[in-house]
Design a protein around this motif. Structure first.
Motif, short mmCIF file in Angstrom:
data_model
loop_
_atom_site.label_atom_id
_atom_site.label_comp_id
_atom_site.label_asym_id
_atom_site.label_seq_id
_atom_site.Cartn_x
_atom_site.Cartn_y
_atom_site.Cartn_z
N ARG A 61 0.90 -1.20 -0.06
CA ARG A 61 0.00 -0.02 0.08
C ARG A 61 1.02 1.20 -0.09
O ARG A 61 0.32 2.23 -0.56
N LEU A 62 2.22 1.18 0.67
CA LEU A 62 2.77 2.40 0.78
C LEU A 62 4.21 2.45 -0.32
O LEU A 62 5.02 3.24 -0.02
N ASN A 63 3.98 1.32 -1.30
CA ASN A 63 4.85 1.51 -2.43
C ASN A 63 6.43 1.03 -1.96
O ASN A 63 7.08 1.81 -2.62
N LYS A 64 6.56 0.30 -0.93
CA LYS A 64 7.82 0.00 -0.29
C LYS A 64 8.54 -1.16 -0.82
O LYS A 64 9.22 -1.43 0.05
N GLU A 65 7.74 -2.04 -1.84
CA GLU A 65 8.22 -3.27 -2.04
C GLU A 65 9.80 -3.50 -2.55
O GLU A 65 10.23 -4.55 -2.36
N ARG A 66 10.03 -2.39 -3.15
CA ARG A 66 11.52 -2.47 -3.61
C ARG A 66 12.55 -2.55 -2.44
O ARG A 66 13.53 -2.69 -2.45
N GLN A 67 11.86 -1.59 -1.20
CA GLN A 67 12.84 -1.26 -0.27
C GLN A 67 12.91 -2.27 1.02
O GLN A 67 13.89 -2.38 1.89
N ILE A 68 11.74 -2.95 1.07
CA ILE A 68 11.30 -3.98 2.02
C ILE A 68 11.20 -5.25 1.36
O ILE A 68 10.22 -5.51 0.86
N GLU A 69 12.04 -6.44 2.03
CA GLU A 69 11.83 -7.67 1.73
C GLU A 69 11.03 -8.49 2.80
O GLU A 69 11.91 -8.43 3.83
N ILE A 70 10.05 -9.10 2.89
CA ILE A 70 9.40 -9.86 4.06
C ILE A 70 9.76 -11.33 3.75
O ILE A 70 9.12 -12.02 2.69
N ILE A 71 10.19 -12.07 4.59
CA ILE A 71 10.56 -13.45 4.63
C ILE A 71 9.60 -13.96 5.40
O ILE A 71 9.37 -13.83 6.86
N TYR A 72 8.55 -15.10 5.00
CA TYR A 72 7.82 -15.82 5.86
C TYR A 72 8.48 -17.25 6.46
O TYR A 72 9.25 -17.89 5.71
N GLY A 73 8.63 -17.29 7.83
CA GLY A 73 9.02 -18.50 8.32
C GLY A 73 9.65 -18.13 9.81
O GLY A 73 9.64 -16.99 10.24
N ASP A 74 10.27 -19.14 10.40
CA ASP A 74 10.92 -18.98 11.71
C ASP A 74 12.25 -18.68 11.43
O ASP A 74 13.14 -19.17 10.97
N ALA A 75 12.69 -17.57 12.37
CA ALA A 75 13.81 -16.96 12.12
C ALA A 75 15.08 -17.79 12.47
O ALA A 75 16.08 -17.83 12.27
#
Length: 211
Positions: free
Chosen positions: A97-111
Motif C-alpha cells: 500500500r505504501l509502495n515500499k516493495e523494492r525497499q522492504i523484503e518480507i520473509i515468511y518463516g521461523d527466524a
C-alpha cells in the motif's frame, strides 16, 4: 519507564504521517504489539546517523517498524522475518500500500531456521523484536551476519519493569520469559565482541555495537 516521563516524551515527538497513525491505530485495535513511539523515534535517529545500507529485522508483525526504518533512510534495504502467517500477509499489504516493495523484503518463516541461510556480514544493523525467550539464540545466529561496527538492537529488554523487579510479576506465564530476558541482558552486557548499553525508554532498548 515512569509513566509521567513517558507521556511527557510522547508530547515532544515530531508530527507523524497519516499512514503511521493509521498503522498504530490498527495495531491497538487488534492488540498487536508494535514498537513504542518513543523507542521508534530513537531507532529512526540511529538509522539517520548510521545510514545503514542493509537492515535485518527479526519479527515483522504488521510491518510498522520495517516501514519506519525504511522511511528513515531511503537508501537502506530492510529484510524482515515473520513466522505468523496472518501478520505476514498484513505486513505484505501495508508494504504494498505504501509502495515500499523494492525497499522492504518480507520473509515468511521461523527466524531460527532462516538466519543460518542468510549471507554473512551483510547487514550494518539487526533489529530483534520477536519471541523474547529466543533472544539469545537470535543474537548468536545474527553475530556472523553483522558487519564490524554494526549494531544489534533488542527491543523490550526491560519488559514492563519486571526484569528489574520480578517480584511484581502478576502473570505466572511471564516468569520464564522474564528470567530469559534477565539472562539475555547479562549475556549481551558481558559479550567480549560487543559493547552494549541498555536505554530505559519505552520497554527498554539494548544497543550492542560489534567491535
Amino acid at each position: 519507564m515512569n509513566e509521567d516521563l513517558e507521556e511527557y516524551l510522547r508530547t515532544l515527538l515530531p508530527q507523524t504521517k497519516k499512514w503511521v497513525k493509521e498503522i498504530e491505530q490498527s495495531a491497538r485495535k487488534d492488540h498487536i504489539p508494535i514498537m513504542d513511539p518513543v523507542s521508534m523515534q530513537f531507532v529512526t535517529q540511529l538509522i539517520q546517523l548510521q545510514k545503514p545500507e542493509a537492515i535485518l529485522e527479526i519479527g515483522t508483525a504488521i510491518g510498522y517498524s520495517a516501514l519506519r526504518m525504511a522511511e528513515s533512510y531511503r537508501h537502506t534495504k530492510v529484510t524482515t522475518i515473520e513466522r505468523d502467517v496472518d501478520r505476514y500477509y498484513q505486513a505484505k499489504e501495508n508494504v504494498k500500500r505504501l509502495n515500499k516493495e523494492r525497499q522492504i523484503e518480507i520473509i515468511y518463516g521461523d527466524a531460527l531456521d532462516i538466519l543460518p541461510s542468510l549471507p554473512h556480514e551483510s547487514y550494518e544493523m539487526i533489529f530483534i523484536d520477536a519471541a523474547k525467550g529466543q533472544y539469545k539464540h537470535f543474537f548468536e545466529l545474527s553475530h556472523s551476519l553483522l558487519k564490524n561496527n554494526g549494531i544489534i538492537l533488542s527491543d523490550n529488554v526491560l519488559f514492563r519493569g519486571y526484569v528489574m523487579n520480578p517480584e511484581n510479576i502478576n502473570h505466572s506465564r511471564y516468569n520464564k520469559m522474564v528470567k530469559k530476558l534477565q539472562e539475555y541482558n547479562q549475556f549481551i552486557s558481558g559479550h567480549p565482541n560487543y559493547s552494549t548499553s541498555i536505554i530505559p525508554i519505552g520497554d527498554g532498548v539494548a544497543i550492542s555495537i560489534k567491535m
